[in-house]
Design a protein around this motif. Structure first.
Motif, PDB file in Angstrom:
ATOM      1  N   TYR A 119     -23.012  -2.937 -51.400  1.00 30.94           N
ATOM      2  CA  TYR A 119     -23.947  -1.821 -51.476  1.00 30.94           C
ATOM      3  C   TYR A 119     -25.372  -2.291 -51.728  1.00 30.94           C
ATOM      4  N   GLY A 120     -25.506  -3.294 -52.588  1.00 27.55           N
ATOM      5  CA  GLY A 120     -26.838  -3.740 -52.978  1.00 27.55           C
ATOM      6  C   GLY A 120     -27.471  -4.727 -52.028  1.00 27.55           C
ATOM      7  N   VAL A 121     -26.729  -5.717 -51.606  1.00 28.34           N
ATOM      8  CA  VAL A 121     -27.300  -6.778 -50.775  1.00 28.34           C
ATOM      9  C   VAL A 121     -27.237  -6.408 -49.296  1.00 28.34           C
ATOM     10  N   LEU A 122     -26.062  -6.049 -48.845  1.00 29.96           N
ATOM     11  CA  LEU A 122     -25.906  -5.736 -47.422  1.00 29.96           C
ATOM     12  C   LEU A 122     -26.449  -4.353 -47.079  1.00 29.96           C
ATOM     13  N   GLY A 123     -26.359  -3.432 -48.016  1.00 26.57           N
ATOM     14  CA  GLY A 123     -26.778  -2.061 -47.741  1.00 26.57           C
ATOM     15  C   GLY A 123     -28.181  -1.735 -48.191  1.00 26.57           C
ATOM     16  N   ASP A 124     -28.890  -2.679 -48.738  1.00 24.75           N
ATOM     17  CA  ASP A 124     -30.275  -2.499 -49.192  1.00 24.75           C
ATOM     18  C   ASP A 124     -30.428  -1.384 -50.221  1.00 24.75           C
ATOM     19  N   GLY A 125     -29.459  -1.211 -51.097  1.00 27.57           N
ATOM     20  CA  GLY A 125     -29.559  -0.252 -52.196  1.00 27.57           C
ATOM     21  C   GLY A 125     -29.567  -1.005 -53.511  1.00 27.57           C
ATOM     22  N   LYS A 126     -29.552  -0.270 -54.586  1.00 17.24           N
ATOM     23  CA  LYS A 126     -29.462  -0.898 -55.901  1.00 17.24           C
ATOM     24  C   LYS A 126     -27.996  -1.229 -56.168  1.00 17.24           C
ATOM     25  N   PRO A 127     -27.691  -2.448 -56.572  1.00 23.11           N
ATOM     26  CA  PRO A 127     -26.282  -2.811 -56.829  1.00 23.11           C
ATOM     27  C   PRO A 127     -25.611  -1.942 -57.890  1.00 23.11           C
ATOM     28  N   THR A 128     -26.357  -1.479 -58.872  1.00 25.88           N
ATOM     29  CA  THR A 128     -25.748  -0.645 -59.915  1.00 25.88           C
ATOM     30  C   THR A 128     -25.388   0.744 -59.409  1.00 25.88           C
ATOM     31  N   ASP A 129     -26.002   1.168 -58.304  1.00 26.47           N
ATOM     32  CA  ASP A 129     -25.668   2.476 -57.738  1.00 26.47           C
ATOM     33  C   ASP A 129     -24.239   2.495 -57.187  1.00 26.47           C
ATOM     34  N   ALA A 130     -23.689   1.341 -56.903  1.00 25.62           N
ATOM     35  CA  ALA A 130     -22.318   1.283 -56.395  1.00 25.62           C
ATOM     36  C   ALA A 130     -21.305   1.681 -57.456  1.00 25.62           C
ATOM     37  N   LEU A 131     -21.726   1.694 -58.707  1.00 24.98           N
ATOM     38  CA  LEU A 131     -20.820   2.052 -59.793  1.00 24.98           C
ATOM     39  C   LEU A 131     -20.911   3.530 -60.176  1.00 24.98           C
ATOM     40  N   LYS A 132     -21.823   4.256 -59.575  1.00 23.60           N
ATOM     41  CA  LYS A 132     -22.007   5.664 -59.922  1.00 23.60           C
ATOM     42  C   LYS A 132     -21.031   6.555 -59.163  1.00 23.60           C
ATOM     43  N   LYS A 133     -20.591   7.604 -59.830  1.00 26.20           N
ATOM     44  CA  LYS A 133     -19.641   8.549 -59.238  1.00 26.20           C
ATOM     45  C   LYS A 133     -20.267   9.291 -58.057  1.00 26.20           C
ATOM     46  N   GLU A 134     -21.546   9.611 -58.147  1.00 23.15           N
ATOM     47  CA  GLU A 134     -22.221  10.358 -57.089  1.00 23.15           C
ATOM     48  C   GLU A 134     -22.227   9.587 -55.768  1.00 23.15           C
TER      49      GLU A 134
END
Length: 84
Positions: free
Chosen positions: A54-69
């Motif tokens: 999510y963070g590296v390949l998807g250009d998002g924040k890595p911690t966002d991958a742990l959020k329920k939303e």
């Protein structure tokens, strides 16, 4: 073979079988601990894989991958695609 040689062979065979019976394998890591460790490392691998993906390949924040939303949004996208 003489009787004396035969008895020596029998004694050797008896010692070998006795040694085999006495050997008890002592495990360094018990089986239950191995199972717990495997499950733990699988969980760590899944979480770190999601964060890297999510963070590296998807250009998002890595911690966002742990959020329920985030996961709810992913599931909504998948369900929306399957309805078509």
């Amino acid at each position: 073979m003489s009787t004396n040689e035969q008895s020596r062979e029998q004694v050797k065979q008896a010692k070998k079988t006795e040694e085999r019976k006495r050997r008890i394998r002592i495990r360094l890591i018990p089986i239950w601990l191995r199972i717990v460790l495997v499950l733990f490392f699988m969980a760590v691998g899944a979480v770190s894989g999601a964060m890297i993906g999510y963070g590296v390949l998807g250009d998002g924040k890595p911690t966002d991958a742990l959020k329920k939303e985030t996961w709810q949004h992913v599931f909504d996208l998948v369900e929306k695609e399957s309805e078509k």
